[in-house]
Design a protein around this motif. Structure first.
Motif, PDB file in Angstrom:
ATOM      1  N   PRO A  42       0.910  -1.394   0.009  1.00  0.00           N
ATOM      2  CA  PRO A  42      -0.002   0.028   0.071  1.00  0.00           C
ATOM      3  C   PRO A  42       0.929   1.189   0.204  1.00  0.00           C
ATOM      4  CG  PRO A  42      -0.735  -1.518   1.577  1.00  0.00           C
ATOM      5  CD  PRO A  42       0.667  -2.116   1.237  1.00  0.00           C
ATOM      6  N   ALA A  43       0.292   2.362  -0.382  1.00  0.00           N
ATOM      7  CA  ALA A  43       0.723   3.717  -0.288  1.00  0.00           C
ATOM      8  C   ALA A  43      -0.208   4.649  -0.262  1.00  0.00           C
ATOM      9  CB  ALA A  43       1.673   4.027  -1.615  1.00  0.00           C
ATOM     10  N   SER A  44       0.257   5.679   0.323  1.00  0.00           N
ATOM     11  CA  SER A  44      -0.817   6.895   0.782  1.00  0.00           C
ATOM     12  C   SER A  44      -0.893   7.797  -0.503  1.00  0.00           C
ATOM     13  CB  SER A  44      -0.069   7.758   1.753  1.00  0.00           C
ATOM     14  OG  SER A  44       1.209   8.124   1.523  1.00  0.00           O
ATOM     15  N   TYR A  45      -1.321   7.211  -1.748  1.00  0.00           N
ATOM     16  CA  TYR A  45      -1.585   7.991  -2.937  1.00  0.00           C
ATOM     17  C   TYR A  45      -3.097   7.347  -3.470  1.00  0.00           C
ATOM     18  CZ  TYR A  45       3.287   9.381  -2.281  1.00  0.00           C
ATOM     19  OH  TYR A  45       4.348   9.789  -1.973  1.00  0.00           O
ATOM     20  N   ASP A  46      -3.505   8.034  -4.371  1.00  0.00           N
ATOM     21  CA  ASP A  46      -4.747   7.405  -5.060  1.00  0.00           C
ATOM     22  C   ASP A  46      -4.398   6.492  -6.141  1.00  0.00           C
ATOM     23  OD1 ASP A  46      -6.144   9.287  -3.519  1.00  0.00           O
ATOM     24  OD2 ASP A  46      -6.396  10.914  -5.006  1.00  0.00           O
ATOM     25  N   GLU A  47      -3.142   7.014  -6.757  1.00  0.00           N
ATOM     26  CA  GLU A  47      -2.825   5.895  -7.911  1.00  0.00           C
ATOM     27  C   GLU A  47      -1.150   6.324  -7.824  1.00  0.00           C
ATOM     28  OE1 GLU A  47      -4.587   6.738 -11.697  1.00  0.00           O
ATOM     29  OE2 GLU A  47      -6.614   6.464 -10.730  1.00  0.00           O
ATOM     30  N   VAL A  48      -0.620   5.172  -8.190  1.00  0.00           N
ATOM     31  CA  VAL A  48       0.975   5.114  -8.672  1.00  0.00           C
ATOM     32  C   VAL A  48       0.942   4.563  -9.853  1.00  0.00           C
ATOM     33  CG1 VAL A  48       3.321   4.581  -8.039  1.00  0.00           C
ATOM     34  CG2 VAL A  48       1.628   5.541  -6.324  1.00  0.00           C
ATOM     35  N   ASN A  49       1.155   5.385 -11.079  1.00  0.00           N
ATOM     36  CA  ASN A  49       1.302   4.649 -12.472  1.00  0.00           C
ATOM     37  C   ASN A  49       2.608   4.511 -12.989  1.00  0.00           C
ATOM     38  OD1 ASN A  49      -1.798   4.391 -12.636  1.00  0.00           O
ATOM     39  ND2 ASN A  49      -1.695   6.577 -12.615  1.00  0.00           N
ATOM     40  N   GLY A  70       9.488 -10.554 -21.147  1.00  0.00           N
ATOM     41  CA  GLY A  70       8.297 -10.150 -21.514  1.00  0.00           C
ATOM     42  C   GLY A  70       8.219  -8.378 -21.931  1.00  0.00           C
ATOM     43  N   GLU A  71       7.538  -8.220 -22.663  1.00  0.00           N
ATOM     44  CA  GLU A  71       7.302  -6.891 -23.118  1.00  0.00           C
ATOM     45  C   GLU A  71       5.897  -6.263 -23.007  1.00  0.00           C
ATOM     46  OE1 GLU A  71      10.446  -5.766 -26.733  1.00  0.00           O
ATOM     47  OE2 GLU A  71       9.277  -7.884 -27.078  1.00  0.00           O
ATOM     48  N   PRO A  72       5.646  -5.798 -21.765  1.00  0.00           N
ATOM     49  CA  PRO A  72       4.148  -5.428 -21.260  1.00  0.00           C
ATOM     50  C   PRO A  72       3.991  -3.982 -22.379  1.00  0.00           C
ATOM     51  CG  PRO A  72       5.365  -5.956 -19.375  1.00  0.00           C
ATOM     52  CD  PRO A  72       6.493  -6.238 -20.516  1.00  0.00           C
ATOM     53  N   GLN A  73       5.006  -2.894 -22.363  1.00  0.00           N
ATOM     54  CA  GLN A  73       4.607  -2.005 -22.895  1.00  0.00           C
ATOM     55  C   GLN A  73       3.292  -1.424 -22.739  1.00  0.00           C
ATOM     56  OE1 GLN A  73       6.719  -0.358 -24.998  1.00  0.00           O
ATOM     57  NE2 GLN A  73       8.143  -1.640 -25.265  1.00  0.00           N
ATOM     58  N   GLN A  74       3.244  -1.202 -21.200  1.00  0.00           N
ATOM     59  CA  GLN A  74       1.729  -0.407 -20.829  1.00  0.00           C
ATOM     60  C   GLN A  74       2.017   0.123 -19.291  1.00  0.00           C
ATOM     61  OE1 GLN A  74      -0.330  -4.526 -20.931  1.00  0.00           O
ATOM     62  NE2 GLN A  74      -1.235  -3.382 -19.221  1.00  0.00           N
ATOM     63  N   VAL A  75       1.345   0.769 -19.068  1.00  0.00           N
ATOM     64  CA  VAL A  75       1.225   1.374 -17.603  1.00  0.00           C
ATOM     65  C   VAL A  75       0.300   0.709 -16.690  1.00  0.00           C
ATOM     66  CG1 VAL A  75       0.369   3.335 -16.212  1.00  0.00           C
ATOM     67  CG2 VAL A  75       1.211   3.684 -18.603  1.00  0.00           C
ATOM     68  N   PHE A  76       0.872   0.452 -15.568  1.00  0.00           N
ATOM     69  CA  PHE A  76       0.290  -0.433 -14.271  1.00  0.00           C
ATOM     70  C   PHE A  76       0.161   0.617 -13.265  1.00  0.00           C
ATOM     71  CE2 PHE A  76       2.842  -3.556 -16.664  1.00  0.00           C
ATOM     72  CZ  PHE A  76       1.773  -4.545 -17.127  1.00  0.00           C
ATOM     73  N   ASP A  77      -0.976   0.512 -12.672  1.00  0.00           N
ATOM     74  CA  ASP A  77      -1.358   1.091 -11.473  1.00  0.00           C
ATOM     75  C   ASP A  77      -0.956   0.352 -10.201  1.00  0.00           C
ATOM     76  OD1 ASP A  77      -2.026   2.478  -9.289  1.00  0.00           O
ATOM     77  OD2 ASP A  77      -4.362   2.455  -9.558  1.00  0.00           O
ATOM     78  N   LEU A  78       0.155   0.660  -9.811  1.00  0.00           N
ATOM     79  CA  LEU A  78       0.602  -0.348  -8.610  1.00  0.00           C
ATOM     80  C   LEU A  78      -0.160  -0.591  -7.437  1.00  0.00           C
ATOM     81  CD1 LEU A  78       4.312   0.969  -8.421  1.00  0.00           C
ATOM     82  CD2 LEU A  78       3.599  -1.005  -9.781  1.00  0.00           C
ATOM     83  N   LEU A  79      -0.887   0.308  -7.314  1.00  0.00           N
ATOM     84  CA  LEU A  79      -2.013   0.462  -6.015  1.00  0.00           C
ATOM     85  C   LEU A  79      -3.199  -0.574  -6.338  1.00  0.00           C
ATOM     86  CD1 LEU A  79      -1.776   3.833  -4.543  1.00  0.00           C
ATOM     87  CD2 LEU A  79      -0.348   1.993  -4.318  1.00  0.00           C
ATOM     88  N   GLU A  80      -3.373  -1.240  -7.496  1.00  0.00           N
ATOM     89  CA  GLU A  80      -4.242  -2.197  -7.938  1.00  0.00           C
ATOM     90  C   GLU A  80      -3.706  -3.593  -7.702  1.00  0.00           C
ATOM     91  OE1 GLU A  80      -5.703  -1.772 -11.756  1.00  0.00           O
ATOM     92  OE2 GLU A  80      -6.994   0.035 -11.109  1.00  0.00           O
TER      93      GLU A  80
END
Length: 268
Positions: A42-49, A70-80
């Motif tokens: 967890p983190a004290s933010y709404d999102e960390v992308n 692997g090559e995700p080539q995308q943004v992940f919201d770590l808080l999910e």
């Protein structure tokens, strides 16, 4: 004539046998699977992308010998990726042996943090070219899948510079822990009332080794990637109307999940 024909057939059979044996030896190379999964605390933010381009592995013998997993080539919201949620980043078949390092290649742009509903771009000062390298010493064995867990610590990875008067800037300085899933176990349970919305910590020898938010609907929580040992599970409500609570002596066994049942937090 009969003898000559027989000799030709025998010769052909012998040659064919050697070809079959040779082909069988060539295809019998020893390989195992290597899989990389991402999760977060967890983190004290709404999102960390975070924009992840690719993940690579190297046996350490050749600095140029990085292999793409692997090559995700995308943004992940770590808080999910909390409470036991895992994001696959890639999987590859590798020759048996020990692979010393993995690295994450992050895009130069595309990282952001959302604070109180406002999105801020995050600048990554280093790592976009050479990547974030992690020592793993992953031993690949025949016909076995080695699963590497990457714990991307969002809270410690976001660095704030400046102040509210002069303006704040957000930097992304990744803090990542790599763990072999095969030597870990998990802790799960339920905490109530759900209105307490606690952060749940697994603590050993004074160090927090895993944390998550309890689900705000069910109260369920799951702490993953813990090495075998004895832990204190600490519940810290984000709702100030409830009290913290510790559960001591929680055992973790490799490849098992210890369900500690229902934990009730008292009101103030």
């Amino acid at each position: 004539m009969y003898y000559s024909k027989f000799l030709k057939l025998l010769t052909a059979a012998v040659v064919s046998s050697f070809m079959i044996i040779g082909c069988g030896t060539q295809s019998d190379s020893k390989t195992g699977s290597f899989q990389v999964l991402l999760h977060d605390a967890p983190a004290s933010y709404d999102e960390v992308n975070v924009f992840i381009e690719r993940v690579e592995v190297n046996n350490g013998a050749d600095e140029e010998g990085w292999v793409t997993v692997g090559e995700p080539q995308q943004v992940f919201d770590l808080l999910e990726l909390t409470n036991g949620v895992l994001q696959p980043l890639g999987e590859i078949e590798l020759e048996t042996g020990t692979y010393e390092q993995v690295r994450l290649i992050l895009n130069q742009d595309g990282h952001s943090v959302v604070v109180d509903g406002v999105s801020h771009n995050m600048f990554i000062p280093s790592g976009s070219q050479t990547g974030i390298k992690l020592n793993v010493n992953a031993e690949i064995q025949p016909d076995i899948t080695y699963v590497l867990l990457l714990d991307f610590d969002a809270n410690r990875s976001v660095v704030v510079t400046g102040n509210e008067n002069s303006g704040q800037n957000y930097l992304l300085k990744p803090v990542i822990k790599a763990t072999n899933q095969a030597i870990t176990g998990n802790i799960e349970g339920t905490v109530s009332p759900v209105e307490a919305e606690p952060v749940v910590y697994a603590i050993a020898s004074g160090d927090t080794l895993s944390s998550t938010y309890a689900d705000t609907t069910s109260g369920n929580f799951r702490l993953i990637g813990l090495e075998a040992g004895t832990y204190t599970v600490s519940f810290a409500p984000t709702n100030e109307n409830f009290q913290s609570k510790d559960t001591t002596g929680v055992e973790v066994t490799v490849d098992e999940t210890n369900d500690i049942g229902s934990i009730v937090l008292d009101q103030n």
